[in-house]
Design a protein around this motif. Structure first.
Motif, PDB file in Angstrom:
ATOM      1  N   ALA A  73       0.500   1.224  -0.774  1.00  0.00           N
ATOM      2  CA  ALA A  73      -0.677   2.219  -0.233  1.00  0.00           C
ATOM      3  C   ALA A  73      -1.998   1.571  -0.164  1.00  0.00           C
ATOM      4  O   ALA A  73      -2.670   2.179   0.934  1.00  0.00           O
ATOM      5  CB  ALA A  73      -0.088   3.127  -1.150  1.00  0.00           C
ATOM      6  N   SER A  85       4.694   7.974  -0.897  1.00  0.00           N
ATOM      7  CA  SER A  85       4.104   6.870   0.715  1.00  0.00           C
ATOM      8  C   SER A  85       2.587   8.293   0.175  1.00  0.00           C
ATOM      9  O   SER A  85       2.665   9.026   0.612  1.00  0.00           O
ATOM     10  CB  SER A  85       3.914   6.877   1.703  1.00  0.00           C
ATOM     11  N   ARG A 111      -1.294   6.239   3.732  1.00  0.00           N
ATOM     12  CA  ARG A 111      -0.915   5.608   5.103  1.00  0.00           C
ATOM     13  C   ARG A 111      -1.288   5.880   6.885  1.00  0.00           C
ATOM     14  O   ARG A 111      -1.027   5.627   7.009  1.00  0.00           O
ATOM     15  CB  ARG A 111       0.248   5.628   4.906  1.00  0.00           C
TER      16      ARG A 111
END
Length: 396
Positions: A49, A103, A107
């Protein structure tokens, strides 16, 4: 991707030309070519990330530079690096539907440049990637109020995520899902409103790092769920999200209510940032609501983000030019003199940037001020490059 050694030598040479070409004054070009010499913003591993956020933030800064300097001698070099950065993220973000629960919203930071390159090249690999990112928003867990979790921590929402979410959500919907007003403006504005409601301190006008809607976190306020402190860079992300999203929202009847809401928030926050600036340095503290407290310090990435937001917001007419512009100019000059480093090899370095601060912690005062400092952090250098671009417009 393998890059010939000679290519790096060429990049260093090009960076060295900035010194002669700009006589050390056009810091945006000098910093960006320095970042290219370090291969910043290009994923070289699994693409976690943090790497994705750095890639997206690099692309944004470089794209801003291209828009401002389309005929500059460095344009081809910088455009090439944007594509290299974007291409390095395709495989990772195309898997966003699979990895979404592991995530954070960061992202999404590469989404807008994936869209821009698709519009220019019609390369379907870009479409696959940004479609996956868009659909991943629908799969992101939400708290009981409908607020998106920032990451895997149940019911926790951070200011940080808005810088990646709001501009991507907005551009994607405008171009590919225009009829979906439930997404934009409705949900996009709703996410910002929830953070405003939970995190804003009415006395200072500043917003703390995030909130836990369940009030179960060790740091959560019993009434609001808010974390206890105003972390500079998280508020920097949020201020950038407001000004960048306002710029993307067309000034039409469809978006009039959304624009009105974001404008009110941006004006209110900008006034609070002007009040919160350190009167001695002219820049901003690591923890904004604890000025001069033992251990606190002036931090470079958040200061650059606020400088960018105030200068761009004033230039685009979102906030009054004064005192915002004067405050931002003073902050920029402090940053240049205290955080920008001539590394002696024709490239620039950048210091004074704190490493990641997470609410997956005690979120105590000591936690924030004792986090390690990073040299040449991409989050600092890219923020400085964008602040420099706005400053350079004033000098024209």
């Amino acid at each position: 991707m393998w890059v010939p050694a000679g290519a790096y030598a060429s990049l260093l040479f090009l960076a060295s030309q900035v010194v002669a070409y700009e006589n050390h004054t056009k810091y945006s070009t000098w910093m960006i070519t320095s970042m290219i010499s370090r291969n910043d913003g290009v994923l070289t591993g699994a693409g976690d990330a943090s790497a994705l956020l750095q890639a997206g933030f690099t692309q944004k800064a470089f794209r801003r530079w291209l828009q401002q300097n389309p005929h500059d001698v460095h344009s081809d070099l910088i455009a090439s690096h944007i594509r290299k950065s974007v291409d390095s993220t395709i495989e990772v973000v195309s898997d966003a539907l699979v990895s979404v629960t592991n995530s954070p919203l960061d992202r999404l930071s590469t989404g807008n440049n994936l869209i821009i390159l698709y519009e220019r090249t019609h390369d379907e690999s870009y479409r696959v990637a940004f479609d996956a990112l868009r659909h991943s928003i629908d799969l992101q867990p939400r708290n009981a109020e409908g607020g998106l979790w920032y990451f895997t921590y149940p019911n926790w929402s951070y200011l940080d995520g808005m810088a990646s979410l709001a501009p991507f959500y907005t551009l994607f919907t405008e171009l590919f899902e225009f009829a979906n007003t439930t997404a934009v403006p409705d949900d996009m504005v709703f996410q910002i409103e929830l953070l405003w409601e939970h995190c804003r301190n009415d006395a200072t006008g500043l917003l703390v790092h995030g909130y836990d809607s369940s009030r179960m976190a060790v740091w959560a306020n019993n009434r609001t769920g808010a974390s206890p402190y105003v972390w500079g860079r998280s508020l920097g992300w949020f201020s950038m999200a407001l000004v960048d999203t306002l710029e993307l929202l067309p000034n039409t009847e469809r978006y009039s209510d959304a624009r009105g809401t974001l404008l009110r928030h941006f004006r209110d926050l900008s006034a609070a940032l002007v009040r919160a600036v350190d009167p001695k340095s002219g820049a901003w503290w690591q923890i904004l609501d604890q000025p001069e407290r033992d251990g606190n310090y002036i931090e470079s990435s958040g200061s650059a983000m606020f400088t960018y937001s105030l200068l761009r917001g004033a230039r685009l007419g979102y906030i009054p030019s004064e005192p915002s512009t004067a405050v931002a100019i003073r902050a920029y000059e402090y940053i240049v003199h205290n955080f920008v480093v001539d590394q002696g090899n024709s490239t620039l370095g950048y210091t004074g940037t704190v490493s990641v601060c997470s609410l997956n912690s005690t979120a105590s005062y000591e936690y924030y001020v004792e986090r390690p400092m990073l040299y040449n952090s991409v989050l600092g250098t890219a923020a400085f490059a964008q602040a420099s671009l706005e400053y350079e417009i004033l000098e024209r």
